[in-house]
Scaffold this active site. Structure first.
Site, PDB file in Angstrom:
ATOM      1  N   ASP A 559       0.819  -1.220   0.000  1.00  0.00           N
ATOM      2  CA  ASP A 559       0.000   0.000   0.000  1.00  0.00           C
ATOM      3  C   ASP A 559       0.845   1.260   0.000  1.00  0.00           C
ATOM      4  OD1 ASP A 559      -2.531  -1.014  -0.218  1.00  0.00           O
ATOM      5  OD2 ASP A 559      -2.879  -1.154   1.939  1.00  0.00           O
ATOM      6  N   LYS A 562      -0.443   4.446  -1.551  1.00  0.00           N
ATOM      7  CA  LYS A 562      -1.472   5.270  -0.911  1.00  0.00           C
ATOM      8  C   LYS A 562      -0.907   6.552  -0.320  1.00  0.00           C
ATOM      9  CE  LYS A 562      -4.736   1.539   0.139  1.00  0.00           C
ATOM     10  NZ  LYS A 562      -5.446   0.785   1.188  1.00  0.00           N
ATOM     11  N   HIS A 611      -1.479  -6.179  -7.157  1.00  0.00           N
ATOM     12  CA  HIS A 611      -2.313  -6.951  -6.232  1.00  0.00           C
ATOM     13  C   HIS A 611      -3.804  -6.630  -6.356  1.00  0.00           C
ATOM     14  CE1 HIS A 611      -1.791  -3.230  -3.891  1.00  0.00           C
ATOM     15  NE2 HIS A 611      -2.838  -3.610  -3.126  1.00  0.00           N
ATOM     16  N   HIS A 612      -4.167  -5.626  -7.169  1.00  0.00           N
ATOM     17  CA  HIS A 612      -5.590  -5.325  -7.397  1.00  0.00           C
ATOM     18  C   HIS A 612      -6.053  -5.816  -8.756  1.00  0.00           C
ATOM     19  CE1 HIS A 612      -6.615  -3.229  -3.748  1.00  0.00           C
ATOM     20  NE2 HIS A 612      -5.533  -2.431  -3.850  1.00  0.00           N
ATOM     21  N   ASP A 640      -5.048 -10.447   0.986  1.00  0.00           N
ATOM     22  CA  ASP A 640      -5.431  -9.055   1.276  1.00  0.00           C
ATOM     23  C   ASP A 640      -6.940  -8.934   1.431  1.00  0.00           C
ATOM     24  OD1 ASP A 640      -4.907  -6.303   1.643  1.00  0.00           O
ATOM     25  OD2 ASP A 640      -5.452  -5.923  -0.452  1.00  0.00           O
TER      26      ASP A 640
END
Length: 696
Positions: A559, A562, A611-612, A640
């Site tokens: 992350d 972010k 990862h998305h 996740d």
């Protein structure tokens, strides 16, 4: 007739006839006497002027006549010879083997015989003689001096024998491939050819001050291996003059070797140089037992020995050059083996083993050891050793200046002790040498880049006088050992620095992940949990340890993007608008932009960047589908989502674990990789993914 009255009467005619007959007989007799006298004159002329020696001998062997040639041949006056018997002139051995042969000559044709006659001065004349029986009953012996011819024939036979002997020896020597093989062959052949009771080969050392008896046989067998000064050696005259030297009584000469080595038993000796292209390599010697019946070596035997020495010298030179080339090749190969050990292994135990193997093999020593200097305590400790009699040296430590090795390290110079027994020793050194029987010792400090790394020790149980090449190679091996230690130190220092740097990087990464968790209190601990679960699943699915390192870093930084999302959107308690979702979906791109600039973290980009993504291709930021998505990202996506579902969020409470697992089963093949979901569920069923309270 004038008239009948003038004619001779019968009586007168008969008288005249008888007178004529008498006159004719007288004339014939006169002619015969004249011819005899002329023949006698010719005989005496030939007898006196003949170049061959002539003797007339009666049946008892007494000399009746002799000509000047036989007198000159035997060195006697004519009157002296006429007073002798022929058997007095014949040499005893010939007289026994070849009698006067008077009876044989009287029975038939002339006899021919070769025999030795003794001169007045004692010399011997070899003759070829014919013996003929005369009408007078005397024996006529005509003798020709063939001494020179026989000597030439004997010389030719001797020379042919020498050539045959040399050829035979040469044939045997061609089979030798090493000096150690050549010398026994030479000495055995010398014993056979010259009837020697002892022989030895003495080789000069490069300094030409010392010589070593390379091999001794028979009377000199116990002298093999002795090294002595040339000035004290009995072969010194040969070394000084380069010419053969012989003595009829070696035992009476000043001897170089100590009593008790059978030197007192040696009588006649002969020494000849071993030469090759005028270079004196050493001396070849032979000997016979001392005693009343001992026979000195003849000039012919010394000449043959000299020829053998010259031939052996040339072969020694050839073998020496071959052995030098072979030795240098072995040295080169040894250095290469050590280089390969240094470059191929940073384990000093392996490198030291190779170094000690090569030292003992190439230098021909009995034992060797490597001591390493501890830079903090300034003590030398034995790291590796070879050739000691069941002794463990690991507990021995020497301070600088203590013991021979400590002296070499402190003084930074090599220490050579060819006679170890005479050197002063301290307690530490005595502990090392006790019961070993070492006779020679060498210590070389291991210096690399100006720093003493340790000491290389060499031990010999026999006295040794190494040459310059040997010492040079020892120094080279010591240099290799020093390089090995220095390289190992550099590598370990670099490895420590690298480990510390990696730990610093990983600590930084963990700090970033912790900072992200702190920023969003609702997700505190999220990074640690998902990282642990991801690693367990990745290991179950066969990822290697070197890949897991990057998986861990990627999971911790999943992350990181972010940080580019405004807090108003990131921390918004309610649902996000479409515009806000558009900004939120850009955080994987921000992660790629941030981490791709760091080469160290580039292998860990799969998870932060992908990862998305979804198995059916509906994910973001690139819409990857199926196995286009990197496996670490597919694994992390399952973990996740599961952690997010089972954690409280501002917009919803946490799901029960069973509900979350059901959701994973439902989304397998759409959102998630089915194989990853299967592995996740399998580990869950085995209770290998969570602790007792359900936390990973």
């Amino acid at each position: 007739y004038a008239s009948e009255a003038d004619a001779f009467g019968p009586g007168e005619v008969e008288l005249l006839r008888k007178l004529a007959d008498n006159l004719s007989f007288g004339i014939k007799a006169l002619r015969d006497r004249t011819a005899f006298k002329e023949s006698e004159v010719r005989y005496h002329s030939l007898f006196q002027q003949a170049t061959d020696g002539i003797l007339s001998v009666d049946a008892q062997g007494r000399i009746r006549e002799c000509n000047p040639s036989i007198c000159a041949m035997l060195g006697y006056e004519c009157e002296e010879l006429l007073a002798k018997n022929l058997q007095e002139l014949i040499s005893p051995e010939d007289l026994a083997a070849k009698p006067l042969m008077i009876a044989q000559a009287a029975e038939g044709e002339p006899l021919f015989v070769e025999r030795k006659l003794c001169r007045k001065d004692g010399a011997v004349v070899i003759t070829e003689a014919s013996v003929t029986k005369l009408e007078s009953g005397l024996l006529l012996e005509i003798a020709r001096d063939v001494t020179e011819r026989k000597q030439r024939e004997e010389e030719i036979r001797a020379r042919n024998a020498e050539l045959a002997a040399l050829y035979g020896l040469s044939t045997h020597m061609r089979a030798a491939k090493r000096t150690a093989e050549l010398l026994p062959i030479v000495l055995v052949e010398i014993h056979r050819l010259l009837g020697a009771d002892g022989s030895r080969v003495t080789l000069l050392l490069p300094d030409r001050v010392l010589c070593t008896i390379a091999l001794g046989e028979g009377l000199w067998k116990k002298s093999t291996g002795l090294t002595i000064p040339v000035e004290q050696c009995f072969c010194r005259p040969v070394v000084q003059t380069g010419k053969p030297y012989a003595s009829e009584d070696y035992g009476a000469e000043a001897r170089a070797l100590p009593p008790g080595s059978k030197e007192e038993e040696i009588g006649p000796v002969a020494f000849v140089p071993l030469k090759s292209e005028e270079e004196l390599l050493g001396v070849l010697g032979i000997a016979r037992h001392r005693g009343a019946d001992s026979r000195p070596f003849t000039p012919a035997e010394v000449r043959l020995l000299a020829a053998i020495g010259e031939m052996v010298g040339n072969v020694l030179r050839r073998l020496k050059l071959y052995e030098e080339a072979e030795r240098r090749l072995r040295h080169t190969q040894a250095l290469r083996s050590i280089d390969m050990a240094i470059t191929g292994s940073l384990d000093l135990r392996v490198t030291f083993k190779v170094i000690l193997d090569e030292i003992t093999a190439q230098l021909g020593v009995d034992a060797a050891a490597i001591l390493r200097l501890d830079p903090y305590t300034k003590t030398l400790k034995y790291e590796a050793w070879r050739g000691f009699r069941g002794k463990n040296l690991g507990h021995i430590a020497l301070g600088l200046g203590e013991g021979f090795a400590g002296r070499a390290a402190l003084e930074r110079s090599s220490l050579y002790l060819p006679e170890l027994g005479e050197a002063e020793q301290d307690a530490a050194q005595e502990q090392l040498l006790a019961g070993e029987g070492f006779a020679a010792y060498y210590a070389v400090p291991l210096i690399a880049k100006g720093h003493v790394q340790g000491v290389l020790e060499i031990f010999c149980r026999k006295p040794a006088v190494p040459d310059g090449e040997w010492l040079e190679f020892l120094e080279t091996l010591a240099g290799q050992a020093a390089v090995a230690i220095d390289n190992a130190e550099l590598f370990h220092d670099l490895e420590r620095a690298n480990v510390e740097l990696i730990r610093a990087y990983d600590a930084t990464i963990e700090g970033w992940a912790y900072a992200l968790d702190l920023k969003d209190e609702e997700t505190e601990g999220h990074s640690r949990r998902v990282t642990e679960m991801t690693l367990r699943i990745a290991r179950e699915m066969g990822l290697k340890d070197e890949e897991l390192v990057h998986v861990r870093r990627g999971a911790l930084l999943h992350d990181i993007g972010k940080m580019g999302v405004p807090d108003a959107i990131l921390l918004k308690p309610g649902k996000l608008t479409d515009e806000e979702w558009e900004i939120m979906r850009r955080h994987p791109v921000y992660a790629y932009q941030m981490l791709s600039r760091i080469g160290y973290l580039r292998p860990a980009l799969d998870i932060p960047y992908c990862h998305h993504e979804k198995w059916d291709g509906t994910g973001y930021p690139r819409g990857l589908k199926g196995e286009e998505i990197p496996l670490p990202a597919r694994i992390f996506a399952v973990v996740d989502v599961f952690d997010a579902l089972t954690s409280d969020r501002p917009y919803r409470p946490a799901w029960p674990k069973e509900k979350a697992l059901a959701y994973l089963r439902q989304q397998a093949g759409r959102h998630f990789d089915p194989r990853v979901v299967e592995a996740f569920l399998s580990l869950t069923e085995q209770n290998l993914l969570f602790e007792g309270d359900g936390t990973p």
